[in-house]
Design a protein around this motif. Structure first.
Motif, PDB file in Angstrom:
ATOM      1  N   HIS A  54       0.840  -1.205   0.000  1.00  0.00           N
ATOM      2  CA  HIS A  54       0.000   0.000   0.000  1.00  0.00           C
ATOM      3  C   HIS A  54       0.873   1.252   0.000  1.00  0.00           C
ATOM      4  O   HIS A  54       2.102   1.190   0.169  1.00  0.00           O
ATOM      5  CB  HIS A  54      -1.013  -0.024   1.152  1.00  0.00           C
ATOM      6  CG  HIS A  54      -0.420  -0.057   2.527  1.00  0.00           C
ATOM      7  ND1 HIS A  54       0.228   1.007   3.077  1.00  0.00           N
ATOM      8  CD2 HIS A  54      -0.392  -1.040   3.464  1.00  0.00           C
ATOM      9  CE1 HIS A  54       0.624   0.705   4.295  1.00  0.00           C
ATOM     10  NE2 HIS A  54       0.256  -0.544   4.558  1.00  0.00           N
ATOM     11  N   GLY A  99       1.251   3.569   2.061  1.00  0.00           N
ATOM     12  CA  GLY A  99       1.996   3.801   3.308  1.00  0.00           C
ATOM     13  C   GLY A  99       3.331   3.077   3.302  1.00  0.00           C
ATOM     14  O   GLY A  99       4.350   3.601   3.759  1.00  0.00           O
ATOM     15  N   ASN A 100       3.353   1.864   2.758  1.00  0.00           N
ATOM     16  CA  ASN A 100       4.605   1.111   2.671  1.00  0.00           C
ATOM     17  C   ASN A 100       5.627   1.827   1.786  1.00  0.00           C
ATOM     18  O   ASN A 100       6.828   1.603   1.921  1.00  0.00           O
ATOM     19  CB  ASN A 100       4.382  -0.277   2.053  1.00  0.00           C
ATOM     20  CG  ASN A 100       3.519  -1.180   2.900  1.00  0.00           C
ATOM     21  OD1 ASN A 100       2.610  -1.826   2.398  1.00  0.00           O
ATOM     22  ND2 ASN A 100       3.771  -1.223   4.192  1.00  0.00           N
ATOM     23  N   PRO A 108       8.413   5.019   3.393  1.00  0.00           N
ATOM     24  CA  PRO A 108       9.862   4.865   3.621  1.00  0.00           C
ATOM     25  C   PRO A 108      10.666   4.745   2.328  1.00  0.00           C
ATOM     26  O   PRO A 108      11.790   5.239   2.253  1.00  0.00           O
ATOM     27  CB  PRO A 108       9.971   3.581   4.462  1.00  0.00           C
ATOM     28  CG  PRO A 108       8.634   2.911   4.395  1.00  0.00           C
ATOM     29  CD  PRO A 108       7.624   3.980   4.083  1.00  0.00           C
ATOM     30  N   GLY A 148      10.049   2.263   9.073  1.00  0.00           N
ATOM     31  CA  GLY A 148       8.902   2.951   9.666  1.00  0.00           C
ATOM     32  C   GLY A 148       8.963   2.911  11.191  1.00  0.00           C
ATOM     33  O   GLY A 148       9.611   2.036  11.773  1.00  0.00           O
ATOM     34  N   ASP A 199       6.928   2.011  13.324  1.00  0.00           N
ATOM     35  CA  ASP A 199       6.390   0.785  13.938  1.00  0.00           C
ATOM     36  C   ASP A 199       7.461  -0.295  14.087  1.00  0.00           C
ATOM     37  O   ASP A 199       7.255  -1.275  14.799  1.00  0.00           O
ATOM     38  CB  ASP A 199       5.221   0.241  13.094  1.00  0.00           C
ATOM     39  CG  ASP A 199       5.601   0.025  11.627  1.00  0.00           C
ATOM     40  OD1 ASP A 199       6.432   0.796  11.114  1.00  0.00           O
ATOM     41  OD2 ASP A 199       5.070  -0.908  11.018  1.00  0.00           O
ATOM     42  N   LEU A 200       8.592  -0.121  13.427  1.00  0.00           N
ATOM     43  CA  LEU A 200       9.628  -1.153  13.484  1.00  0.00           C
ATOM     44  C   LEU A 200      10.584  -0.975  14.667  1.00  0.00           C
ATOM     45  O   LEU A 200      11.391  -1.860  14.941  1.00  0.00           O
ATOM     46  CB  LEU A 200      10.428  -1.172  12.176  1.00  0.00           C
ATOM     47  CG  LEU A 200       9.627  -1.499  10.903  1.00  0.00           C
ATOM     48  CD1 LEU A 200      10.564  -1.614   9.708  1.00  0.00           C
ATOM     49  CD2 LEU A 200       8.829  -2.786  11.054  1.00  0.00           C
ATOM     50  N   ASN A 213      10.529   6.778   9.864  1.00  0.00           N
ATOM     51  CA  ASN A 213       9.488   7.650   9.307  1.00  0.00           C
ATOM     52  C   ASN A 213       8.168   7.448  10.048  1.00  0.00           C
ATOM     53  O   ASN A 213       7.897   6.352  10.551  1.00  0.00           O
ATOM     54  CB  ASN A 213       9.294   7.388   7.798  1.00  0.00           C
ATOM     55  CG  ASN A 213       8.768   6.010   7.480  1.00  0.00           C
ATOM     56  OD1 ASN A 213       9.552   5.074   7.311  1.00  0.00           O
ATOM     57  ND2 ASN A 213       7.459   5.854   7.407  1.00  0.00           N
ATOM     58  N   GLY A 214       7.374   8.535  10.110  1.00  0.00           N
ATOM     59  CA  GLY A 214       6.056   8.475  10.727  1.00  0.00           C
ATOM     60  C   GLY A 214       5.073   7.776   9.801  1.00  0.00           C
ATOM     61  O   GLY A 214       5.391   7.438   8.656  1.00  0.00           O
ATOM     62  N   PHE A 215       3.876   7.590  10.310  1.00  0.00           N
ATOM     63  CA  PHE A 215       2.866   6.879   9.522  1.00  0.00           C
ATOM     64  C   PHE A 215       2.202   7.753   8.485  1.00  0.00           C
ATOM     65  O   PHE A 215       2.040   8.964   8.676  1.00  0.00           O
ATOM     66  CB  PHE A 215       1.761   6.344  10.437  1.00  0.00           C
ATOM     67  CG  PHE A 215       2.171   5.145  11.225  1.00  0.00           C
ATOM     68  CD1 PHE A 215       2.825   4.088  10.613  1.00  0.00           C
ATOM     69  CD2 PHE A 215       1.900   5.068  12.585  1.00  0.00           C
ATOM     70  CE1 PHE A 215       3.213   2.981  11.339  1.00  0.00           C
ATOM     71  CE2 PHE A 215       2.284   3.968  13.307  1.00  0.00           C
ATOM     72  CZ  PHE A 215       2.933   2.913  12.696  1.00  0.00           C
ATOM     73  N   LEU A 216       1.762   7.095   7.458  1.00  0.00           N
ATOM     74  CA  LEU A 216       0.822   7.689   6.517  1.00  0.00           C
ATOM     75  C   LEU A 216      -0.560   7.267   7.022  1.00  0.00           C
ATOM     76  O   LEU A 216      -0.802   6.085   7.255  1.00  0.00           O
ATOM     77  CB  LEU A 216       1.104   7.144   5.125  1.00  0.00           C
ATOM     78  CG  LEU A 216       0.214   7.615   3.978  1.00  0.00           C
ATOM     79  CD1 LEU A 216       1.032   7.619   2.691  1.00  0.00           C
ATOM     80  CD2 LEU A 216      -0.989   6.727   3.792  1.00  0.00           C
ATOM     81  N   MET A 258      -2.558   3.822   7.790  1.00  0.00           N
ATOM     82  CA  MET A 258      -2.943   2.931   6.697  1.00  0.00           C
ATOM     83  C   MET A 258      -2.317   1.580   6.979  1.00  0.00           C
ATOM     84  O   MET A 258      -1.110   1.481   7.181  1.00  0.00           O
ATOM     85  CB  MET A 258      -2.454   3.483   5.358  1.00  0.00           C
ATOM     86  CG  MET A 258      -2.931   2.648   4.183  1.00  0.00           C
ATOM     87  SD  MET A 258      -2.416   3.302   2.581  1.00  0.00           S
ATOM     88  CE  MET A 258      -3.594   4.607   2.319  1.00  0.00           C
TER      89      MET A 258
HETATM   90  P1  AMP Z   1       5.582  -4.061   6.245  1.00  0.00           P
HETATM   91  O1  AMP Z   1       5.416  -4.701   4.883  1.00  0.00           O
HETATM   92  O2  AMP Z   1       4.315  -3.894   7.002  1.00  0.00           O
HETATM   93  O3  AMP Z   1       6.682  -4.711   7.054  1.00  0.00           O
HETATM   94  O4  AMP Z   1       6.074  -2.558   5.986  1.00  0.00           O
HETATM   95  C1  AMP Z   1       7.141  -2.202   5.146  1.00  0.00           C
HETATM   96  C2  AMP Z   1       7.612  -0.832   5.551  1.00  0.00           C
HETATM   97  O5  AMP Z   1       6.541   0.124   5.463  1.00  0.00           O
HETATM   98  C3  AMP Z   1       8.097  -0.745   6.994  1.00  0.00           C
HETATM   99  O6  AMP Z   1       9.230   0.128   7.040  1.00  0.00           O
HETATM  100  C4  AMP Z   1       6.935  -0.136   7.729  1.00  0.00           C
HETATM  101  O7  AMP Z   1       7.337   0.540   8.886  1.00  0.00           O
HETATM  102  C5  AMP Z   1       6.387   0.830   6.690  1.00  0.00           C
HETATM  103  N1  AMP Z   1       4.959   1.150   6.862  1.00  0.00           N
HETATM  104  C6  AMP Z   1       3.931   0.298   6.966  1.00  0.00           C
HETATM  105  N2  AMP Z   1       2.745   0.949   7.079  1.00  0.00           N
HETATM  106  C7  AMP Z   1       3.038   2.280   7.023  1.00  0.00           C
HETATM  107  C8  AMP Z   1       2.243   3.478   7.067  1.00  0.00           C
HETATM  108  N3  AMP Z   1       0.917   3.480   7.166  1.00  0.00           N
HETATM  109  N4  AMP Z   1       2.901   4.661   6.973  1.00  0.00           N
HETATM  110  C9  AMP Z   1       4.237   4.706   6.847  1.00  0.00           C
HETATM  111  N5  AMP Z   1       5.039   3.626   6.800  1.00  0.00           N
HETATM  112  C10 AMP Z   1       4.453   2.410   6.888  1.00  0.00           C
END
Ligand code: AMP
Ligand code: ZN
Length: 464
Positions: free
Chosen positions: A38, A40-41, A44, A229, A231-232, A260-263, A270
């Motif tokens: 998505h 948001g991914n 970063p 992100g 969350d990591l 980075n902050g969230f989208l 997201m």
């Molecule tokens: P994931 O596939 O969920 O492991 O995410 C891949 C990357 O996208 C990681 O660096 C996450 O921190 C980042 N990420 C996931 N969701 C969001 C979001 N809504 N906004 C910004 N970064 C995100």
């Protein structure tokens, strides 16, 4: 002015000093490839692409090693492969290709390396062996677990008390764990799932050790910059750090941690689990990648980014304006003093202040437009500054005409070109009625015709 970056570990902006300016290293955690990512991914991806470009500018193109990994061993991948009745690689290859295509459409340069977990298996197993040897890990019931009690700095990156972290992350409580925070380095695979041989039995690695081993194999420890992100931070990066520090005698794991902050969509981030996602793959069919990139960089990377249709429409308007200026300045040969002026880079040097840098791009474009209108002598220098800053941000790399005609597919373009030629012919023959009829037909196709001294040119009108 030197580059300053906000380091999550120090909880402050710090001057960026690489351990070796001839080999600057950066690693960013990438996607698990079992589905389309998505938008948001891709935040970063775009943010760290700007940092990659900036570092290349500061240290030289060949001096920067940027590894962005791919997680291609995962339960969700296994589930998707089983659902479709295809091998795992059919899933990972398909979605990795889509991911790379989407990243390129968003203007991201390919990283210097894109390591995959499946191609790092020997290094992962060796690293787990070193952790066991160093008493930082233990084997139990076919699993190998990291012993969090063995690392006194555990929790330092996320800065939260251990109890709170465990509650927050809802870590799995399993009988074979010595401590609830201990996490998996190796685990048995379920029947039918891919597995690799190891000294602890056949199985597969945990997610965290994949990244640490990929970093070690691809870049070597310690690295200069580790990104991802927000969350990591916990548990993923906390665990990566613990593994990295305990597997060898490194002075540090990553010298700077960037997040980075969230989208967000409305009040929520997201995320696939919330079901509020817009896939970049779908959005790119409706919007130019550059407009999406502009919208993604419209907030400072550490701030939350509210994703709205209006923001995207504004991004497109801004780029229409900028490409309009470049079209009018087409005949100006950019010429500067060679090196990019410090002033132009200043916003980016201040912890990647992309909104300020984009405001500067707009200001330079306004200055250029004025200089072109007045045929002022400084137009080439302004164009140079504008294009140099835009390049570091990955903007304005297209031909203005291609930008304006980007909304049309090849068939439509051919039809429009035919109509324009027919209209030119009608006008040459002073058949004004026919020329007007053709113009009306073009208008109905959402095409704007601009008559100029060298004949008519056209562009797609903005989507309503
Ligand atoms: P994931 O596939 O969920 O492991 O995410 C891949 C990357 O996208 C990681 O660096 C996450 O921190 C980042 N990420 C996931 N969701 C969001 C979001 N809504 N906004 C910004 N970064 C995100
Ligand atoms: Zn990682």
């Amino acid at each position: 002015m030197a580059l300053k970056l906000y380091d999550t570990m120090a909880r402050a902006k710090r001057d960026f000093v690489p351990s070796d300016p001839r080999r600057v290293t950066m690693y960013v955690c990438g996607p698990t490839v079992y589905n389309y990512s998505h938008i948001g991914n891709f935040r970063p991806v775009v943010v760290f692409d700007v940092l990659f470009r900036l570092l290349r500018r500061l240290y030289g193109e060949d001096a920067v090693r940027y590894a962005a990994n791919v997680t291609d061993v995962d339960d969700k991948i296994n589930a998707k492969a089983a659902e479709e009745g295809v091998p795992i690689t059919a899933i990972t290859d398909r979605y990795l290709a889509a991911y790379n295509g989407d990243a390129a459409a968003l203007g991201a340069l390919p990283p210097t390396a894109q390591p995959r977990a499946t191609q790092t298996m020997a290094a992962i197993i060796e690293m787990i062996g070193r952790l066991v040897h160093n008493n930082a890990a233990y084997a139990a019931e076919g699993h190998v677990l990291f012993n969090t009690q063995s690392f006194s700095d555990y929790g330092k990156l996320s800065g939260r008390p251990l109890d709170e972290m465990i509650a927050g992350a809802r870590v799995e409580v399993a009988p074979y764990k010595q401590h609830p925070a201990d996490f998996v380095l190796w685990k048995p695979s379920k029947p039918g799932e891919p597995e690799w041989e190891s000294p602890w039995g056949p199985g597969r690695p945990g997610w965290h050790i994949e990244c640490t081993a990929m970093i070690e194999q691809e870049l070597g420890l310690p690295i200069d910059i580790h990104g991802g992100g927000i969350d990591l931070v916990f548990p993923h990066h906390e665990n990566e750090l613990a593994q990295g520090m305990c597997e060898g005698h490194h002075e540090s794991y990553a010298r700077y941690w960037l997040h980075n902050g969230f989208l967000n969509m409305g009040d929520e981030k997201m995320s696939k689990s919330l079901g509020n996602v817009t896939l970049a793959h779908d959005l790119l069919k409706q919007q130019p990648g550059e407009a999406i990139r502009w919208a993604l960089l419209g907030a400072h990377y550490r701030q939350p980014l509210a994703w709205t249709e209006e923001a995207l429409a504004q991004a497109r308007n801004s780029l229409d304006h900028l490409y309009g200026v470049l079209g009018r300045a087409r005949h100006i040969q950019a010429a500067g003093g060679g090196a990019l002026l410090e002033d132009q880079l200043e916003p980016l040097l201040d912890d990647l202040n992309t909104p300020a840098a984009m405001a500067l791009i707009k200001k330079l474009a306004t200055d250029l437009d004025t200089a072109v209108r007045k045929t002022a002598a400084e137009a080439p220098a302004i164009k140079h500054d504008l294009m140099a800053l835009a390049e570091v941000m990955g903007f304005l790399q297209a031909d203005p005409q291609v930008w304006f005609q980007g909304g049309a597919d090849e068939g439509l373009k051919a039809r429009i070109d035919g109509l324009i030629a027919a209209r030119d012919a009608a006008r040459a023959g002073k058949d004004w009625a026919e020329a007007d009829r053709i113009r009306a037909e073009l208008t109905a196709l959402n095409v704007e015709v601009m008559d100029g001294p060298a004949g008519a040119t056209w562009r797609m009108k903005e989507q309503a």
